[in-house]
Design a protein around this motif. Structure first.
Motif, PDB file in Angstrom:
ATOM      1  N   PRO A   1      49.994  42.708  72.904  1.00  0.00           N
ATOM      2  CA  PRO A   1      49.417  42.711  71.554  1.00  0.00           C
ATOM      3  C   PRO A   1      48.243  43.673  71.448  1.00  0.00           C
ATOM      4  N   SER A   2      47.787  43.891  70.261  1.00  0.00           N
ATOM      5  CA  SER A   2      46.661  44.798  70.041  1.00  0.00           C
ATOM      6  C   SER A   2      45.390  44.233  70.653  1.00  0.00           C
ATOM      7  N   GLY A   3      44.437  45.122  70.922  1.00  0.00           N
ATOM      8  CA  GLY A   3      43.133  44.674  71.398  1.00  0.00           C
ATOM      9  C   GLY A   3      42.451  43.759  70.391  1.00  0.00           C
ATOM     10  N   THR A   4      42.672  44.043  69.106  1.00  0.00           N
ATOM     11  CA  THR A   4      42.097  43.202  68.056  1.00  0.00           C
ATOM     12  C   THR A   4      42.663  41.788  68.124  1.00  0.00           C
ATOM     13  N   ALA A   5      43.977  41.677  68.331  1.00  0.00           N
ATOM     14  CA  ALA A   5      44.604  40.358  68.449  1.00  0.00           C
ATOM     15  C   ALA A   5      44.067  39.597  69.657  1.00  0.00           C
ATOM     16  N   ILE A   6      43.880  40.304  70.760  1.00  0.00           N
ATOM     17  CA  ILE A   6      43.338  39.660  71.963  1.00  0.00           C
ATOM     18  C   ILE A   6      41.915  39.177  71.704  1.00  0.00           C
ATOM     19  N   THR A   7      41.102  39.985  71.034  1.00  0.00           N
ATOM     20  CA  THR A   7      39.739  39.571  70.692  1.00  0.00           C
ATOM     21  C   THR A   7      39.758  38.326  69.807  1.00  0.00           C
ATOM     22  N   LEU A   8      40.650  38.291  68.834  1.00  0.00           N
ATOM     23  CA  LEU A   8      40.778  37.107  67.982  1.00  0.00           C
ATOM     24  C   LEU A   8      41.172  35.884  68.798  1.00  0.00           C
ATOM     25  N   ALA A   9      42.137  36.046  69.702  1.00  0.00           N
ATOM     26  CA  ALA A   9      42.573  34.936  70.547  1.00  0.00           C
ATOM     27  C   ALA A   9      41.442  34.441  71.433  1.00  0.00           C
TER      28      ALA A   9
END
Length: 232
Positions: free
Chosen positions: A139-147
């Motif tokens: 997944p995107s880095g943004t998605a990982i940050t959200l998770a």
């Protein structure tokens, strides 16, 4: 400010355009074929390169006393090493999975919602991210940050692509045409759902945030995030 661009793809060219509008000067454009770099001419470097080049770019900038802002994702297995190197050399570094000002406010909203939802066991959280077909990491880095923001504020302990265990956050990934980036966090129960969503309309927000971060970083030492830049 004299800026060195590490990576001269679509994001690099967008940053160049906005930098000139903000009365900055691009003094270096570093890409795969670049042989020599005049680090002494650079006030701040902005890295939107590739996952396999980002760490070396950051390390080289720090070694030459150049503050560096990095928005490249997919290299975070070396992030702790970059932080340690920056501290050892008394350098300056900002990494963000997404420099959009709106996304960084979205990160804060995501964490606050996670805290509110944590006691409500009848809701399950999941995520979806959509990007253009050229994006290398998933997944995107943004998605990982959200998770990670949800994990820090709840009983979830991991994220996974596709079907998830009880303690995992399921992330669904889509790659479609030229979509700049869409992220949705969903809490679902038997009776209702709560969604929060951020949709990027173009790359300009990412480029503007990176420039604002670079303007803020010059003259400082240490490792920072967009929370520092935005005083969140």
């Amino acid at each position: 400010m004299k800026i060195g661009l590490f990576g001269y793809g679509k994001m690099g060219r967008m940053i160049e355009q906005l930098a000139v509008e903000r009365n900055h000067q691009i003094v270096a454009k570093v890409d795969v074929d670049t042989q020599q770099i005049d680090f002494q001419s650079i006030d701040c470097a902005i890295d939107f390169s590739t996952p396999d080049a980002a760490f070396d770019n950051i390390k080289s900038c720090i070694d030459h006393g150049v503050p560096v802002v990095s928005g490249t994702t997919g290299w975070l297995d070396q992030y702790d090493e970059a932080v340690a190197h920056c501290k050892q050399k008394n350098g300056a570094l900002i990494y963000a999975s997404n420099f959009s000002l709106g996304v960084n406010l979205f990160f804060e909203l995501n964490e606050k919602l996670a805290k509110m939802m944590a006691p409500l066991e009848n809701y399950r959280v999941s995520m979806e991210e959509v990007h253009h077909v050229h994006k290398l990491d998933a997944p995107s880095g943004t998605a990982i940050t959200l998770a990670e923001g949800i994990i820090e504020n709840s009983d979830y302990n991991n994220w996974t692509l596709g079907k998830a265990k009880e303690t995992e956050i399921a992330i669904k990934v889509k790659r479609e045409n030229e979509v700049p980036g869409t992220h949705v966090v969903t809490y679902k129960s038997e009776v209702d759902s709560i969604d929060i969503k951020h949709t990027a309309h173009n790359r300009k927000g990412f480029a503007l945030g990176a420039l604002i971060a670079a303007e803020w970083l010059v003259g400082k030492t240490g490792v920072f995030t967009m929370r520092d830049v935005l005083n969140l």
